[in-house]
Write a protein that holds these residues in place. Structure first.
Motif, PDB file in Angstrom:
ATOM      1  N   ASP A 174       0.815  -1.216   0.000  1.00  0.00           N
ATOM      2  CA  ASP A 174       0.000   0.000   0.000  1.00  0.00           C
ATOM      3  C   ASP A 174       0.849   1.266   0.000  1.00  0.00           C
ATOM      4  O   ASP A 174       0.451   2.286  -0.556  1.00  0.00           O
ATOM      5  N   GLU A 175       2.031   1.219   0.611  1.00  0.00           N
ATOM      6  CA  GLU A 175       2.901   2.395   0.670  1.00  0.00           C
ATOM      7  C   GLU A 175       3.482   2.759  -0.697  1.00  0.00           C
ATOM      8  O   GLU A 175       3.975   3.864  -0.887  1.00  0.00           O
ATOM      9  N   ASP A 176       3.426   1.836  -1.641  1.00  0.00           N
ATOM     10  CA  ASP A 176       4.006   2.056  -2.966  1.00  0.00           C
ATOM     11  C   ASP A 176       3.031   2.649  -3.977  1.00  0.00           C
ATOM     12  O   ASP A 176       3.419   2.964  -5.097  1.00  0.00           O
ATOM     13  N   VAL A 177       1.760   2.790  -3.613  1.00  0.00           N
ATOM     14  CA  VAL A 177       0.738   3.264  -4.555  1.00  0.00           C
ATOM     15  C   VAL A 177       0.977   4.734  -4.880  1.00  0.00           C
ATOM     16  O   VAL A 177       1.068   5.572  -3.988  1.00  0.00           O
ATOM     17  N   ILE A 178       1.100   5.061  -6.185  1.00  0.00           N
ATOM     18  CA  ILE A 178       1.199   6.464  -6.590  1.00  0.00           C
ATOM     19  C   ILE A 178      -0.059   6.925  -7.318  1.00  0.00           C
ATOM     20  O   ILE A 178      -0.233   8.120  -7.537  1.00  0.00           O
ATOM     21  N   TRP A 179      -0.929   5.985  -7.703  1.00  0.00           N
ATOM     22  CA  TRP A 179      -2.266   6.326  -8.216  1.00  0.00           C
ATOM     23  C   TRP A 179      -3.189   5.225  -7.737  1.00  0.00           C
ATOM     24  O   TRP A 179      -3.019   4.063  -8.081  1.00  0.00           O
ATOM     25  N   PRO A 180      -4.216   5.571  -6.922  1.00  0.00           N
ATOM     26  CA  PRO A 180      -5.073   4.547  -6.327  1.00  0.00           C
ATOM     27  C   PRO A 180      -5.993   3.882  -7.349  1.00  0.00           C
ATOM     28  O   PRO A 180      -6.135   4.344  -8.477  1.00  0.00           O
ATOM     29  N   SER A 181      -6.646   2.836  -6.920  1.00  0.00           N
ATOM     30  CA  SER A 181      -7.545   2.061  -7.771  1.00  0.00           C
ATOM     31  C   SER A 181      -8.560   2.977  -8.457  1.00  0.00           C
ATOM     32  O   SER A 181      -9.254   3.751  -7.812  1.00  0.00           O
ATOM     33  N   THR A 182      -8.592   2.902  -9.786  1.00  0.00           N
ATOM     34  CA  THR A 182      -9.432   3.785 -10.596  1.00  0.00           C
ATOM     35  C   THR A 182     -10.037   2.982 -11.737  1.00  0.00           C
ATOM     36  O   THR A 182      -9.331   2.235 -12.406  1.00  0.00           O
ATOM     37  N   LEU A 183     -11.338   3.161 -11.966  1.00  0.00           N
ATOM     38  CA  LEU A 183     -11.990   2.551 -13.122  1.00  0.00           C
ATOM     39  C   LEU A 183     -11.787   3.455 -14.326  1.00  0.00           C
ATOM     40  O   LEU A 183     -12.144   4.630 -14.303  1.00  0.00           O
TER      41      LEU A 183
END
Length: 106
Positions: free
Chosen positions: A53-62
């Protein structure tokens, strides 16, 4: 020093490693993600090991036919050995990483 297009891919379902910063370098990149066809949910990571989770630079997006068909991130700083990874649940997502690399300052 490399500059310009550093990596690109069209996704298959699953994870796609798009660009890895060479050891001893840093990079400043612009990332463009475009939907080529169909609907897909994406997550973008900059990681130096297993995804977390700390590596996410753009969160889950449809990314669908009527909205979110293009995402642009600019001036993203990356450290040596970091990997830009696109996670997608479908095919047809195009990603391009452009920018420049510099020697790491210690």
């Amino acid at each position: 020093m490399a500059e310009g297009r550093l990596g690109s891919a069209v996704s298959s379902a699953g994870d796609e490693d798009v660009y890895t910063v060479p050891s001893g370098k840093t990079a400043t990149v612009n990332i463009i993600i475009s939907r080529v066809s169909g609907d897909a949910t994406i997550v973008l990571y900059a990681r130096d090991g297993a995804k977390s989770d700390e590596d996410v630079i753009w969160p889950s997006t449809l990314m669908g036919a009527t909205s979110n068909s293009r995402i642009e991130l600019t001036g993203v700083p990356l450290s040596g050995d970091e990997i830009v990874t696109l996670e997608s649940d479908a095919v047809g997502i195009s990603i391009c990483v452009r920018g420049f690399e510099e020697e790491e300052v210690v």
